[in-house]
Write a protein that holds these residues in place. Structure first.
Motif, PDB file in Angstrom:
ATOM      1  N   THR A   1      92.212  -7.902  67.920  1.00  0.00           N
ATOM      2  CA  THR A   1      91.694  -9.259  67.708  1.00  0.00           C
ATOM      3  C   THR A   1      92.819 -10.288  67.771  1.00  0.00           C
ATOM      4  OG1 THR A   1      89.924  -8.376  66.312  1.00  0.00           O
ATOM      5  CG2 THR A   1      90.388 -10.727  66.125  1.00  0.00           C
ATOM      6  N   ARG A   2      93.953  -9.960  67.200  1.00  0.00           N
ATOM      7  CA  ARG A   2      95.104 -10.867  67.289  1.00  0.00           C
ATOM      8  C   ARG A   2      95.484 -11.123  68.751  1.00  0.00           C
ATOM      9  NH1 ARG A   2      98.858  -8.359  62.473  1.00  0.00           N
ATOM     10  NH2 ARG A   2      98.305  -9.849  60.833  1.00  0.00           N
TER      11      ARG A   2
ATOM     12  N   ASP B   1      93.373 -18.338  61.725  1.00  0.00           N
ATOM     13  CA  ASP B   1      94.534 -17.696  61.097  1.00  0.00           C
ATOM     14  C   ASP B   1      94.210 -17.231  59.677  1.00  0.00           C
ATOM     15  OD1 ASP B   1      96.064 -18.048  63.345  1.00  0.00           O
ATOM     16  OD2 ASP B   1      97.002 -19.918  62.643  1.00  0.00           O
TER      17      ASP B   1
ATOM     18  N   ALA C   1      87.281 -14.770  62.543  1.00  0.00           N
ATOM     19  CA  ALA C   1      88.485 -15.238  63.233  1.00  0.00           C
ATOM     20  C   ALA C   1      88.194 -15.564  64.690  1.00  0.00           C
ATOM     21  CB  ALA C   1      89.587 -14.190  63.137  1.00  0.00           C
TER      22      ALA C   1
ATOM     23  N   LEU D   1      92.430  -4.947  64.137  1.00  0.00           N
ATOM     24  CA  LEU D   1      93.195  -6.154  63.798  1.00  0.00           C
ATOM     25  C   LEU D   1      94.162  -6.516  64.922  1.00  0.00           C
ATOM     26  CD1 LEU D   1      94.106  -8.339  61.826  1.00  0.00           C
ATOM     27  CD2 LEU D   1      95.660  -6.652  60.788  1.00  0.00           C
TER      28      LEU D   1
ATOM     29  N   LEU E   1      87.234 -10.308  61.030  1.00  0.00           N
ATOM     30  CA  LEU E   1      87.683 -10.456  62.417  1.00  0.00           C
ATOM     31  C   LEU E   1      86.679 -11.244  63.242  1.00  0.00           C
ATOM     32  CD1 LEU E   1      89.160  -6.881  63.039  1.00  0.00           C
ATOM     33  CD2 LEU E   1      90.403  -9.007  62.539  1.00  0.00           C
TER      34      LEU E   1
ATOM     35  N   LEU F   1      92.264 -14.055  59.918  1.00  0.00           N
ATOM     36  CA  LEU F   1      93.146 -12.945  60.283  1.00  0.00           C
ATOM     37  C   LEU F   1      93.950 -12.462  59.074  1.00  0.00           C
ATOM     38  CD1 LEU F   1      94.530 -14.055  63.781  1.00  0.00           C
ATOM     39  CD2 LEU F   1      93.023 -12.107  63.308  1.00  0.00           C
TER      40      LEU F   1
END
Length: 212
Positions: free
Chosen positions: A54-55, A35, A22, A51, A19, A38
């Motif tokens: 972070t997205r 991406d 990312a 997750l 992460l 991720l």
């Protein structure tokens, strides 16, 4: 061993590293690398809160970048640089297809075709070197139509298709004698009728047409 707390903690640490990669890639505008990181993180713990968080953060970063690109695109459009405006808008679109970008790209297309006007819009430009403004004009949309008569009106034959491939504006009404007289007075123009000592009229005085 899904119940092993030590194993779970180790997996969270491994995912945390992915992460971080990312987020670092997103901060450098490297979307492909972000991406990929991720995806690595999702393969470790697909339902973790870290997750999802972070997205969301990366999506927000891309949204801010897209908004900034769209602001730059608007400045380019205002300056008349249509190629740069379209390029910046397409970059913004790559960060997330949305209605705002689509609407802006439509403005760019209209600017190319109708000089920033809209089909059907009524305009009246101010004179460049005189006081006042010109007659009302209508922006003609692109398209095709059949001109002429198919019956016995020989003066309007043969009927044929006319294709309008370039935007332009046309006067809403025919040019009147009074309008032409005012034009001659204000501009000092010498009509052919005065220069040649006469003229013949076979139809309307004229129609104002302006390329847009």
């Amino acid at each position: 061993d899904p119940e092993n707390a030590v194993a779970r903690q180790g997996m969270e640490q491994v995912q945390s590293a992915a992460l971080d990669r990312a987020l670092s890639a997103a901060a450098q505008n490297d979307d492909a690398k972000a991406d990929a990181a991720l995806e690595d993180a999702a393969a470790i713990l697909p339902s973790s809160a870290a997750l999802s968080d972070t997205r969301a953060r990366i999506l927000a970063m891309r949204g801010q970048r897209g908004a900034s690109l769209l602001t730059q695109a608007q400045s380019a459009l205002d300056a008349g640089n249509l190629d740069l405006a379209e390029k910046l808008a397409q970059q913004a679109q790559a960060l997330g297809d949305n209605a705002q970008v689509q609407a802006f790209l439509k403005h760019v297309q209209d600017a190319r075709t109708y000089s920033s006007h809209r089909p059907g819009q009524v305009i009246s430009d101010r004179y460049l070197d005189l006081v006042g403004s010109g007659p009302a004009m209508v922006v003609i949309p692109l398209g095709s139509f059949e001109m002429g008569a198919s019956g016995s009106e020989n003066s309007q034959q043969p009927q044929h298709q006319v294709d309008i491939a370039r935007g332009f504006a046309m006067g809403r009404t025919e040019v009147t004698v009074a309008q032409f007289r005012e034009f001659v007075r204000a501009s000092g123009y010498t009509p052919d009728s005065d220069r040649l000592g006469g003229a013949s009229v076979y139809g309307p005085i004229g129609i104002i047409i302006s390329a847009v």
